[in-house]
Design a protein around this motif. Sequence first.
Motif, mmCIF file in Angstrom:
data_model
loop_
_atom_site.group_PDB
_atom_site.id
_atom_site.type_symbol
_atom_site.label_atom_id
_atom_site.label_comp_id
_atom_site.label_asym_id
_atom_site.label_seq_id
_atom_site.Cartn_x
_atom_site.Cartn_y
_atom_site.Cartn_z
ATOM 1 N N GLY A 284 0.886 -1.213 0.127
ATOM 2 C CA GLY A 284 -0.074 0.106 -0.029
ATOM 3 C C GLY A 284 0.962 1.284 0.094
ATOM 4 N N VAL A 285 0.222 2.524 -0.760
ATOM 5 C CA VAL A 285 0.957 3.727 -0.619
ATOM 6 C C VAL A 285 -0.220 4.722 0.297
ATOM 7 C CG1 VAL A 285 1.933 5.572 -1.752
ATOM 8 C CG2 VAL A 285 2.484 3.066 -2.421
ATOM 9 N N VAL A 286 0.411 5.256 0.904
ATOM 10 C CA VAL A 286 -0.503 6.445 1.569
ATOM 11 C C VAL A 286 0.095 7.698 1.181
ATOM 12 C CG1 VAL A 286 -1.425 7.429 3.517
ATOM 13 C CG2 VAL A 286 -1.232 4.985 3.566
ATOM 14 N N THR A 287 -0.641 8.700 0.580
ATOM 15 C CA THR A 287 -0.220 9.910 0.155
ATOM 16 C C THR A 287 -1.323 11.018 0.651
ATOM 17 O OG1 THR A 287 -1.299 10.006 -1.974
ATOM 18 C CG2 THR A 287 0.889 8.881 -1.759
ATOM 19 N N LEU A 288 -0.994 12.273 0.747
ATOM 20 C CA LEU A 288 -1.762 13.215 1.004
ATOM 21 C C LEU A 288 -2.063 13.836 -0.344
ATOM 22 C CD1 LEU A 288 -0.190 14.849 4.161
ATOM 23 C CD2 LEU A 288 -2.072 13.124 4.039
ATOM 24 N N GLU A 289 -1.088 14.282 -1.023
ATOM 25 C CA GLU A 289 -1.258 14.755 -2.572
ATOM 26 C C GLU A 289 -0.592 13.970 -3.576
ATOM 27 O OE1 GLU A 289 -2.805 17.704 -2.732
ATOM 28 O OE2 GLU A 289 -3.177 18.354 -0.537
ATOM 29 N N GLU A 290 -1.311 13.906 -4.772
ATOM 30 C CA GLU A 290 -0.679 13.264 -5.735
ATOM 31 C C GLU A 290 -1.254 14.324 -7.164
ATOM 32 O OE1 GLU A 290 -1.602 9.333 -6.656
ATOM 33 O OE2 GLU A 290 -1.310 8.860 -4.563
ATOM 34 N N PRO A 291 -0.479 15.584 -7.091
ATOM 35 C CA PRO A 291 -0.909 16.467 -8.071
ATOM 36 C C PRO A 291 -0.519 16.307 -9.376
ATOM 37 C CG PRO A 291 0.854 17.373 -6.703
ATOM 38 C CD PRO A 291 0.574 16.117 -6.198
ATOM 39 N N PRO A 292 -1.513 16.425 -10.289
ATOM 40 C CA PRO A 292 -1.352 16.311 -11.660
ATOM 41 C C PRO A 292 -0.030 17.171 -12.463
ATOM 42 C CG PRO A 292 -3.334 17.563 -11.451
ATOM 43 C CD PRO A 292 -2.684 16.944 -10.184
ATOM 44 N N ASN A 293 0.075 18.335 -11.765
ATOM 45 C CA ASN A 293 1.225 19.003 -12.263
ATOM 46 C C ASN A 293 2.441 18.999 -11.444
ATOM 47 O OD1 ASN A 293 0.305 19.998 -9.697
ATOM 48 N ND2 ASN A 293 0.916 22.224 -10.230
ATOM 49 N N PHE A 294 2.680 17.714 -10.881
ATOM 50 C CA PHE A 294 3.887 17.273 -9.915
ATOM 51 C C PHE A 294 5.224 17.555 -11.119
ATOM 52 C CE2 PHE A 294 7.459 14.736 -8.340
ATOM 53 C CZ PHE A 294 7.196 14.969 -6.940
ATOM 54 N N SER A 295 6.284 18.516 -10.550
ATOM 55 C CA SER A 295 7.486 18.353 -11.182
ATOM 56 C C SER A 295 8.615 18.112 -10.180
ATOM 57 C CB SER A 295 7.535 19.803 -11.875
ATOM 58 O OG SER A 295 7.554 20.618 -10.835
ATOM 59 N N ALA A 296 8.549 18.721 -8.640
ATOM 60 C CA ALA A 296 9.554 18.423 -7.838
ATOM 61 C C ALA A 296 8.849 18.207 -6.548
ATOM 62 C CB ALA A 296 10.537 19.219 -7.923
ATOM 63 N N VAL A 297 9.369 17.596 -5.679
ATOM 64 C CA VAL A 297 8.929 17.472 -4.163
ATOM 65 C C VAL A 297 9.023 18.889 -3.664
ATOM 66 C CG1 VAL A 297 9.308 16.477 -2.024
ATOM 67 C CG2 VAL A 297 9.354 14.915 -4.079
ATOM 68 N N GLY A 298 9.921 19.438 -3.870
ATOM 69 C CA GLY A 298 10.137 20.776 -3.149
ATOM 70 C C GLY A 298 9.084 21.921 -3.419
ATOM 71 N N GLN A 299 8.464 21.721 -4.405
ATOM 72 C CA GLN A 299 7.435 22.843 -5.122
ATOM 73 C C GLN A 299 6.456 22.722 -3.905
ATOM 74 O OE1 GLN A 299 6.242 20.334 -8.706
ATOM 75 N NE2 GLN A 299 5.116 22.312 -8.463
#
Length: 206
Positions: free
Chosen positions: A173-188
């Motif tokens: 399993g994977v638990v995430t709070l956000e999986e944004p479609p505009n993801f480019s880098a974790v730091g953003q």
Amino acid sequence: MFADRTDAGDRLADELRRQDVEADIVLAIPRGGLPVARPVADALDVPLDVVVARKVGAPGNPELAVAAVADDGTTWRNESLIGSLDLTTDYLESQTEHEQRAAKEKFDRYRADRPPLDLSGERVLVVDDGLATGATMRACVERIKASGAASVVVAVPVSSPETADAVERVTDGVVTLEEPPNFSAVGQFYRDFSQVTDEEAMALLE
């Protein structure tokens, strides 16, 4: 958007409790994973320890992970990328060996005088500050599975949707709070994504 890694850890802990995720131990990927994992381990009332892997970069582009290797030598390889770059066996073996030594050194430094890490039969929750390509996480997961863990669940505040899907296929399993479609880098997705020092990270294990 998270204020910082501790804020992300607090919010991740809340979500894990909401989902009734159970674990016997939380393993953080240092350095950035430790400020996230500390509140998670505290909330679940389980020990906090580390798992370490290093990515193997492509020639001339060290940030492009063609593989990743854990401290014990467990390796995950991006076979499609290796094939497209036509990398030689000699290159992969030499770079993997180099990164494995660095991972082992870091693992030993962080764990200091702790007893050997025994994950046999344990429900393991692996925490980092986010998933981009997921290369180091994949190597860590393979290392934990090879150690005889009963289950492996990954928890991160933010992830690339594609990477979350890929990691979920090889874990419990994977638990995430956000999986944004505009993801480019974790730091953003952090207002404060300052580098965590080894000293700061190791202090969180005490």
